[in-house]
Design a protein around this motif. Sequence first.
Motif, PDB file in Angstrom:
ATOM      1  N   ILE A   1       2.165 -25.302 -83.132  1.00 47.60           N
ATOM      2  CA  ILE A   1       1.481 -26.377 -82.400  1.00 47.60           C
ATOM      3  C   ILE A   1       1.843 -26.308 -80.919  1.00 47.60           C
ATOM      4  N   GLY A   2       0.869 -26.559 -80.080  1.00 40.86           N
ATOM      5  CA  GLY A   2       1.115 -26.564 -78.635  1.00 40.86           C
ATOM      6  C   GLY A   2      -0.106 -27.051 -77.888  1.00 40.86           C
ATOM      7  N   ASP A   3       0.045 -27.152 -76.577  1.00 40.57           N
ATOM      8  CA  ASP A   3      -1.068 -27.625 -75.756  1.00 40.57           C
ATOM      9  C   ASP A   3      -1.750 -26.467 -75.038  1.00 40.57           C
ATOM     10  N   THR A   4      -1.490 -25.268 -75.525  1.00 40.40           N
ATOM     11  CA  THR A   4      -2.108 -24.086 -74.933  1.00 40.40           C
ATOM     12  C   THR A   4      -3.525 -23.915 -75.473  1.00 40.40           C
ATOM     13  N   GLY A   5      -4.142 -22.800 -75.092  1.00 40.24           N
ATOM     14  CA  GLY A   5      -5.466 -22.499 -75.638  1.00 40.24           C
ATOM     15  C   GLY A   5      -5.349 -22.038 -77.081  1.00 40.24           C
ATOM     16  N   VAL A   6      -6.502 -21.971 -77.697  1.00 42.15           N
ATOM     17  CA  VAL A   6      -6.536 -21.566 -79.106  1.00 42.15           C
ATOM     18  C   VAL A   6      -5.980 -20.156 -79.270  1.00 42.15           C
ATOM     19  N   SER A   7      -6.268 -19.298 -78.308  1.00 45.88           N
ATOM     20  CA  SER A   7      -5.876 -17.889 -78.455  1.00 45.88           C
ATOM     21  C   SER A   7      -4.353 -17.731 -78.537  1.00 45.88           C
ATOM     22  N   GLU A   8      -3.584 -18.511 -77.734  1.00 44.60           N
ATOM     23  CA  GLU A   8      -2.125 -18.414 -77.777  1.00 44.60           C
ATOM     24  C   GLU A   8      -1.576 -18.882 -79.139  1.00 44.60           C
ATOM     25  N   ILE A   9      -2.153 -19.964 -79.606  1.00 44.84           N
ATOM     26  CA  ILE A   9      -1.713 -20.478 -80.921  1.00 44.84           C
ATOM     27  C   ILE A   9      -1.961 -19.414 -81.988  1.00 44.84           C
ATOM     28  N   GLU A  10      -3.173 -18.845 -81.949  1.00 39.56           N
ATOM     29  CA  GLU A  10      -3.524 -17.831 -82.956  1.00 39.56           C
ATOM     30  C   GLU A  10      -2.643 -16.596 -82.814  1.00 39.56           C
ATOM     31  N   SER A  11      -2.363 -16.212 -81.587  1.00 41.51           N
ATOM     32  CA  SER A  11      -1.560 -15.000 -81.360  1.00 41.51           C
ATOM     33  C   SER A  11      -0.150 -15.170 -81.919  1.00 41.51           C
ATOM     34  N   LEU A  12       0.467 -16.312 -81.612  1.00 33.34           N
ATOM     35  CA  LEU A  12       1.822 -16.549 -82.111  1.00 33.34           C
ATOM     36  C   LEU A  12       1.828 -16.646 -83.651  1.00 33.34           C
ATOM     37  N   ALA A  13       0.778 -17.274 -84.176  1.00 37.64           N
ATOM     38  CA  ALA A  13       0.679 -17.380 -85.641  1.00 37.64           C
ATOM     39  C   ALA A  13       0.578 -15.991 -86.251  1.00 37.64           C
ATOM     40  N   LYS A  14      -0.201 -15.118 -85.613  1.00 38.63           N
ATOM     41  CA  LYS A  14      -0.364 -13.759 -86.143  1.00 38.63           C
ATOM     42  C   LYS A  14       0.966 -13.005 -86.136  1.00 38.63           C
ATOM     43  N   LEU A  15       1.740 -13.242 -85.089  1.00 34.90           N
ATOM     44  CA  LEU A  15       3.050 -12.580 -85.014  1.00 34.90           C
ATOM     45  C   LEU A  15       3.940 -13.009 -86.194  1.00 34.90           C
ATOM     46  N   PHE A  16       3.881 -14.303 -86.482  1.00 32.70           N
ATOM     47  CA  PHE A  16       4.691 -14.796 -87.617  1.00 32.70           C
ATOM     48  C   PHE A  16       4.154 -14.279 -88.952  1.00 32.70           C
ATOM     49  N   LYS A  17       2.840 -14.141 -89.021  1.00 37.00           N
ATOM     50  CA  LYS A  17       2.256 -13.661 -90.278  1.00 37.00           C
ATOM     51  C   LYS A  17       2.521 -12.168 -90.472  1.00 37.00           C
ATOM     52  N   GLY A  18       2.923 -11.513 -89.359  1.00 36.22           N
ATOM     53  CA  GLY A  18       3.245 -10.086 -89.481  1.00 36.22           C
ATOM     54  C   GLY A  18       2.042  -9.199 -89.381  1.00 36.22           C
ATOM     55  N   ASN A  19       0.934  -9.705 -88.809  1.00 40.14           N
ATOM     56  CA  ASN A  19      -0.241  -8.838 -88.625  1.00 40.14           C
ATOM     57  C   ASN A  19      -0.869  -9.052 -87.251  1.00 40.14           C
TER      58      ASN A  19
END
Lengths: 253, 179
Positions: A235-253
Amino acid sequence: MVCDSWKAKLDTYLDGELPEQELRAFDAHVRGCAPCAADALARVQIKRAIQVAGKRFTPSAEFRKKVRQSVAPTPQRRLRPGWIFTSALALVFVAAALTLTYWATESGRDQLIRNQVYSEIADLHVDSLASSSPVDVVSADRHTVKPWFQGKIPFAFDLPELQNTGFTLLGGRMAYLDQAPGAHLIYDVRKHHISVFVFQERLLPAGLGENSFLPMSLAFRMETWSQNGLRYFVIGDTGVSEIESLAKLFKGN
Amino acid sequence: MGMSGPAPQSDAFEALAMPLFDQLYNFAHWLTQNREEAEDLVQETYTKALKGFSSFQLGTNFRAWMYRILRNTFLTSRSGLAATSTVPLDTEVDGPVLAVENQTPEAILMQLSSSQLLQDAISALPVHFREILLLCEVEEMSYQEIAETLSIPMGTVMSRLARARKTLRDRLRPQFQEG
């Protein structure tokens, strides 16, 4: 004998049937007359013995059922075919209405739970932003931050390699969601803070969604998913792309 | 025939009558001294009561009403007629003219450890003594309720109850003395 007149009414007295005024006089006499008091006591005990001996017979469960059925209302036996059809039709409508109501209720209930959890996640994130010490372990090194949680939370998780991603790990702290302990990690990207929360899935309310991106109110964005028994929230106040990017890093893909 | 079943009335009757089931059965068994006859008596009582429930005035004593139906049904049954015809009813004395017993019941009490002995003595009582004793001691009815149930005046309740107790004591006493 002087007590004969009292003794004649002793049983009536013990049955609680003497008039009020006579009862008081009787009480006073019994308190002062040992033979009458002893007689009264003995008669009370005989009354009790009769009471016990008198509760002797118990009906069988089968007989009770038979009598109950015989007095219970049985209007259905008088139904005509027309009534049966009408009743069946009504039952179908009632069943359909109940099913729809159930779906609506289930859906509404799940939505309510989701909103409560997301709202709490947003609060945790805001709380850390407002804090003068947002993290308890201050380090950009994931090999420092991850071991800090050992013994503090009952599960392990991996932190992604951030090299050349634009994200910087600021540190971590403990977090509690619905009384379940978890990890709260804070990342920086272009001077914006993003929180990542990790909890055990089984300790959280069901129905949070497998992999969902949620536009939040108050300009926050959040993505949540479940992976290997753990529930992640980014969760954050950034754009959607940053949220998705960090999520992808955690998901390992 | 449509759906004009007496459901609401039957519901009310069931709610009022079924809690009395155990005690009515116990009373019926004491009267008939026989399980099958007791069951028939209770079944008939409930059937009659349900049928006549519309005539029952709400707010009056439902328990006394049920017991009265049961007792009247018993008295008109074969075993009830036999029980009342073989035992002559003592002369009733209305009013609180009660027996004075010079002997205290302590002697009885000292040996009143056998419930079976007492049950046998109650069973051996004439039916009009047995019923009034049970209504008073077991069902814990007031004299007024007993009067309603047995359809007798209050004075008769008191005198009959006194004689029932005296008869029971008299019958227990020689057995204890023998024992």
